[in-house]
Scaffold this motif. Structure first.
Motif, mmCIF file in Angstrom:
data_model
loop_
_atom_site.group_PDB
_atom_site.id
_atom_site.type_symbol
_atom_site.label_atom_id
_atom_site.label_comp_id
_atom_site.label_asym_id
_atom_site.label_seq_id
_atom_site.Cartn_x
_atom_site.Cartn_y
_atom_site.Cartn_z
ATOM 1 N N THR A 62 -30.633 103.765 -60.138
ATOM 2 C CA THR A 62 -30.198 103.360 -59.027
ATOM 3 C C THR A 62 -30.664 103.769 -57.839
ATOM 4 O OG1 THR A 62 -27.734 104.889 -59.740
ATOM 5 C CG2 THR A 62 -27.975 104.531 -57.709
ATOM 6 N N ALA A 63 -31.263 102.689 -57.135
ATOM 7 C CA ALA A 63 -31.610 103.269 -55.479
ATOM 8 C C ALA A 63 -31.087 103.280 -54.839
ATOM 9 C CB ALA A 63 -32.444 101.358 -55.503
ATOM 10 N N TRP A 64 -31.709 104.424 -54.198
ATOM 11 C CA TRP A 64 -31.024 105.331 -53.448
ATOM 12 C C TRP A 64 -31.528 105.385 -51.645
ATOM 13 C CZ3 TRP A 64 -26.537 108.532 -53.939
ATOM 14 C CH2 TRP A 64 -26.668 108.370 -55.602
ATOM 15 N N LEU A 65 -31.416 104.385 -50.542
ATOM 16 C CA LEU A 65 -31.428 104.079 -49.736
ATOM 17 C C LEU A 65 -31.116 105.088 -48.463
ATOM 18 C CD1 LEU A 65 -30.418 100.409 -49.373
ATOM 19 C CD2 LEU A 65 -32.868 101.370 -50.105
ATOM 20 N N GLU A 66 -32.532 105.828 -48.496
ATOM 21 C CA GLU A 66 -31.623 107.114 -47.130
ATOM 22 C C GLU A 66 -30.984 106.178 -46.037
ATOM 23 O OE1 GLU A 66 -34.561 109.946 -44.651
ATOM 24 O OE2 GLU A 66 -35.024 107.947 -44.202
ATOM 25 N N ASP A 67 -29.653 107.173 -45.430
ATOM 26 C CA ASP A 67 -29.221 106.638 -44.157
ATOM 27 C C ASP A 67 -29.783 106.544 -43.002
ATOM 28 O OD1 ASP A 67 -26.612 106.335 -43.199
ATOM 29 O OD2 ASP A 67 -27.032 107.489 -41.932
ATOM 30 N N ARG A 68 -31.058 107.120 -42.258
ATOM 31 C CA ARG A 68 -32.043 107.189 -41.299
ATOM 32 C C ARG A 68 -32.388 106.211 -41.565
ATOM 33 N NH1 ARG A 68 -36.525 108.954 -39.229
ATOM 34 N NH2 ARG A 68 -36.574 109.027 -36.724
ATOM 35 N N SER A 69 -33.145 105.453 -42.735
ATOM 36 C CA SER A 69 -33.612 104.073 -42.435
ATOM 37 C C SER A 69 -33.436 103.131 -42.640
ATOM 38 C CB SER A 69 -35.014 104.733 -43.561
ATOM 39 O OG SER A 69 -35.633 105.507 -43.597
ATOM 40 N N GLU A 70 -31.713 103.067 -43.116
ATOM 41 C CA GLU A 70 -31.101 101.539 -43.154
ATOM 42 C C GLU A 70 -31.378 100.810 -42.199
ATOM 43 O OE1 GLU A 70 -27.369 101.823 -44.543
ATOM 44 O OE2 GLU A 70 -27.455 102.975 -46.307
ATOM 45 N N LYS A 71 -31.917 101.159 -41.285
ATOM 46 C CA LYS A 71 -31.733 99.761 -39.907
ATOM 47 C C LYS A 71 -33.459 99.594 -40.513
ATOM 48 C CE LYS A 71 -32.347 102.565 -36.328
ATOM 49 N NZ LYS A 71 -31.312 103.349 -35.186
ATOM 50 N N TYR A 72 -34.170 100.223 -40.730
ATOM 51 C CA TYR A 72 -35.216 99.727 -40.333
ATOM 52 C C TYR A 72 -36.008 99.126 -42.270
ATOM 53 C CZ TYR A 72 -35.617 103.278 -36.910
ATOM 54 O OH TYR A 72 -35.240 104.128 -35.759
ATOM 55 N N LEU A 73 -34.639 99.338 -42.737
ATOM 56 C CA LEU A 73 -34.893 98.116 -44.415
ATOM 57 C C LEU A 73 -34.062 97.373 -44.372
ATOM 58 C CD1 LEU A 73 -34.587 101.874 -46.487
ATOM 59 C CD2 LEU A 73 -36.387 100.322 -46.429
ATOM 60 N N LEU A 74 -34.115 96.762 -43.504
ATOM 61 C CA LEU A 74 -33.087 95.238 -42.753
ATOM 62 C C LEU A 74 -34.395 94.292 -43.133
ATOM 63 C CD1 LEU A 74 -30.164 94.634 -42.511
ATOM 64 C CD2 LEU A 74 -31.662 93.823 -39.642
ATOM 65 N N PRO A 94 -39.803 94.156 -42.902
ATOM 66 C CA PRO A 94 -40.746 93.475 -41.327
ATOM 67 C C PRO A 94 -39.801 94.643 -39.950
ATOM 68 C CG PRO A 94 -39.004 92.054 -42.708
ATOM 69 C CD PRO A 94 -39.431 92.997 -42.992
ATOM 70 N N ASN A 95 -39.142 95.022 -40.372
ATOM 71 C CA ASN A 95 -37.806 96.075 -39.274
ATOM 72 C C ASN A 95 -38.527 97.602 -39.393
ATOM 73 O OD1 ASN A 95 -36.492 93.720 -37.551
ATOM 74 N ND2 ASN A 95 -35.754 94.006 -40.373
ATOM 75 N N ALA A 96 -39.964 98.110 -39.838
ATOM 76 C CA ALA A 96 -39.454 99.801 -39.831
ATOM 77 C C ALA A 96 -40.595 99.905 -39.091
ATOM 78 C CB ALA A 96 -40.999 99.384 -41.224
ATOM 79 N N ARG A 97 -41.259 99.547 -38.583
ATOM 80 C CA ARG A 97 -42.109 99.622 -37.067
ATOM 81 C C ARG A 97 -41.605 99.297 -35.655
ATOM 82 N NH1 ARG A 97 -46.741 98.245 -40.498
ATOM 83 N NH2 ARG A 97 -47.844 99.960 -40.641
#
Length: 192
Positions: A62-74, A94-97
């Motif tokens: 299972t991969a767990w995606l941090e809630d706060r990071s989700e939009k940066y992981l798009l 590409p959306n991390a920064r």
């Protein structure tokens, strides 16, 4: 959201098979929305996931995606490429920064967006920068200056007429800006 290639899934399954049963991965962005943003993958042993993480099941883990990071992981892509040294796991986010920040984004993200995209480019001309240290009392931004701004004789003007004015105009719920910089250290100051 995050695409994990078949090659990366196979590589991760092999790694995780050497860990305790139920161990997965956690994907997050440290310092999201800033030039220092880094996309990270870490082991996530049973119980280490956060309550608001999003689980994404894959065959064997299972991969767990941090809630706060989700939009940066798009549009993030995790891939694995074999090479003569064995191989390398790569993460492209590409959306991390440069996040999609709006009025509903967390206060910290909106402050960092203004600092790194609007204020720091101007301060860089003098070799300076300003960073968010923390948010206190729910609406007070605690900042720290560095580089040519630390110890600069014009820092009060920069803080009040530049940084504070810009932040409060763009983020009206901020009630105060505090500077915790030690301005007695003047060796790199732009104006002495």
């Amino acid at each position: 959201m995050v695409e994990i290639s078949q090659a990366a899934q196979e590589y991760l399954r092999d790694l995780l098979a050497k860990q305790e049963d139920g161990c997965g991965i956690r994907i997050f962005v440290s310092e999201p929305g800033t030039p220092n943003a880094e996309t990270c993958i870490a082991y996530c042993r049973p119980g280490e996931e956060q309550d608001d993480d999003t689980p994404v099941p894959y065959e064997g883990f299972t991969a767990w995606l941090e809630d706060r990071s989700e939009k940066y992981l798009l549009d993030a892509v995790v891939d694995f490429r074999e090479d003569r040294m064995g191989g390398q796991l790569t993460i492209k986010a590409p959306n991390a920064r440069v996040p999609n920040v709006d009025e509903n984004s967390p206060l910290e993200d909106r402050i960092n967006y203004v600092l790194y995209n609007e204020i720091n480019p101007g301060l860089a001309a003098h070799g300076g920068q300003v960073t968010l240290v923390e948010i206190v009392e729910e609406s007070v931004a605690v900042l720290q200056f560095g580089g040519g701004c630390q110890g600069c004789a014009a820092v009060d003007i920069t803080l009040k007429q530049g940084v504070e004015k810009s932040l409060v105009e763009r983020i009206p719920e901020l009630t105060e800006i505090r500077d915790v910089t030690d301005h007695t250290m003047r060796e790199n100051a732009y104006y002495r």
